[in-house]
Design a protein around this motif. Structure first.
Motif, PDB file in Angstrom:
ATOM      1  N   TYR A  47       0.802  -1.223   0.000  1.00 13.80           N
ATOM      2  CA  TYR A  47       0.000   0.000   0.000  1.00 13.80           C
ATOM      3  C   TYR A  47       0.837   1.277   0.000  1.00 13.80           C
ATOM      4  N   LEU A  48       2.126   1.217   0.339  1.00 11.87           N
ATOM      5  CA  LEU A  48       2.973   2.411   0.336  1.00 11.87           C
ATOM      6  C   LEU A  48       3.957   2.456  -0.839  1.00 11.87           C
ATOM      7  N   LYS A  49       4.021   1.416  -1.646  1.00  5.53           N
ATOM      8  CA  LYS A  49       5.046   1.299  -2.691  1.00  5.53           C
ATOM      9  C   LYS A  49       5.008   2.466  -3.687  1.00  5.53           C
ATOM     10  N   ASN A  50       3.844   2.807  -4.215  1.00  5.52           N
ATOM     11  CA  ASN A  50       3.756   3.892  -5.214  1.00  5.52           C
ATOM     12  C   ASN A  50       4.177   5.238  -4.638  1.00  5.52           C
ATOM     13  N   ILE A  51       3.777   5.496  -3.400  1.00  5.11           N
ATOM     14  CA  ILE A  51       4.129   6.772  -2.761  1.00  5.11           C
ATOM     15  C   ILE A  51       5.640   6.882  -2.604  1.00  5.11           C
ATOM     16  N   ASP A 101     -10.992   0.337   4.068  1.00  2.00           N
ATOM     17  CA  ASP A 101     -12.195   1.117   4.327  1.00  2.00           C
ATOM     18  C   ASP A 101     -13.206   0.873   3.207  1.00  2.00           C
ATOM     19  N   ASN A 102     -14.334   1.620   3.243  1.00  2.00           N
ATOM     20  CA  ASN A 102     -15.393   1.398   2.252  1.00  2.00           C
ATOM     21  C   ASN A 102     -15.005   1.862   0.846  1.00  2.00           C
ATOM     22  N   ARG A 103     -13.848   2.522   0.701  1.00  3.20           N
ATOM     23  CA  ARG A 103     -13.340   2.917  -0.629  1.00  3.20           C
ATOM     24  C   ARG A 103     -12.189   2.009  -1.067  1.00  3.20           C
ATOM     25  N   SER A 104     -12.029   0.876  -0.374  1.00  2.00           N
ATOM     26  CA  SER A 104     -10.983  -0.123  -0.661  1.00  2.00           C
ATOM     27  C   SER A 104      -9.569   0.398  -0.431  1.00  2.00           C
ATOM     28  N   ARG A 105      -9.433   1.429   0.392  1.00  2.00           N
ATOM     29  CA  ARG A 105      -8.109   1.920   0.756  1.00  2.00           C
ATOM     30  C   ARG A 105      -7.637   1.178   2.002  1.00  2.00           C
TER      31      ARG A 105
END
Length: 136
Positions: A47-51, A101-105
């Motif tokens: 989840y942090l790779k792109n950032i 969360d509800n936005r798939s984040r």
């Protein structure tokens, strides 16, 4: 303390942590130990790779290098003098769970860490941790 990582492509396959000072068996007596960690990589992109790719460096501690994919499991084994790479039983592995969360984040990553004795497979150390991601 030192940590050396081995990679398979852009994912971590193994790491050796040397001279770690942790309480084993007795919280008042610290021991310096070496631990080898074997990773079973999953298909979930970290989840942090792109950032971190965009900013060009990894701004977190040496304990957590950001691979391409979030590991699915890992096995941590106490290293001893003539310790060869063991046969790994992934049923005894540490596990990672990503909460979304509800936005798939991703909003949290839970990890159950276990360290096994290589001689008998008994549990030496167990810990549960949670990393929280706040988008505010």
């Amino acid at each position: 303390m030192s940590i050396a990582y081995k990679y398979q492509g852009d994912d971590i396959s193994e790491c050796l942590m040397e001279d770690i000072n942790i309480p084993l068996l007795n919280p008042y007596h610290l021991m310096y130990i070496d631990i080898k960690v074997f990773y079973k990589n999953g298909n979930t992109k970290h989840y942090l790779k792109n950032i971190y790719d965009q900013i060009g460096f990894n701004p977190i501690t040496i304990y957590e290098v950001i691979p391409e994919h979030l590991p699915e499991k890992d096995i941590a084994i106490l290293v001893q003098d003539n310790n060869s790479d063991p046969n790994l039983d992934w049923n005894d592995a540490s596990t990672y769970t990503v909460e979304k969360d509800n936005r798939s984040r991703p909003i949290g990553v839970y990890k159950k860490t276990v360290i096994l004795n290589p001689n008998n497979g008994n549990l030496l150390f167990q810990e549960e941790s949670k990393s929280i991601i706040d988008y505010n």
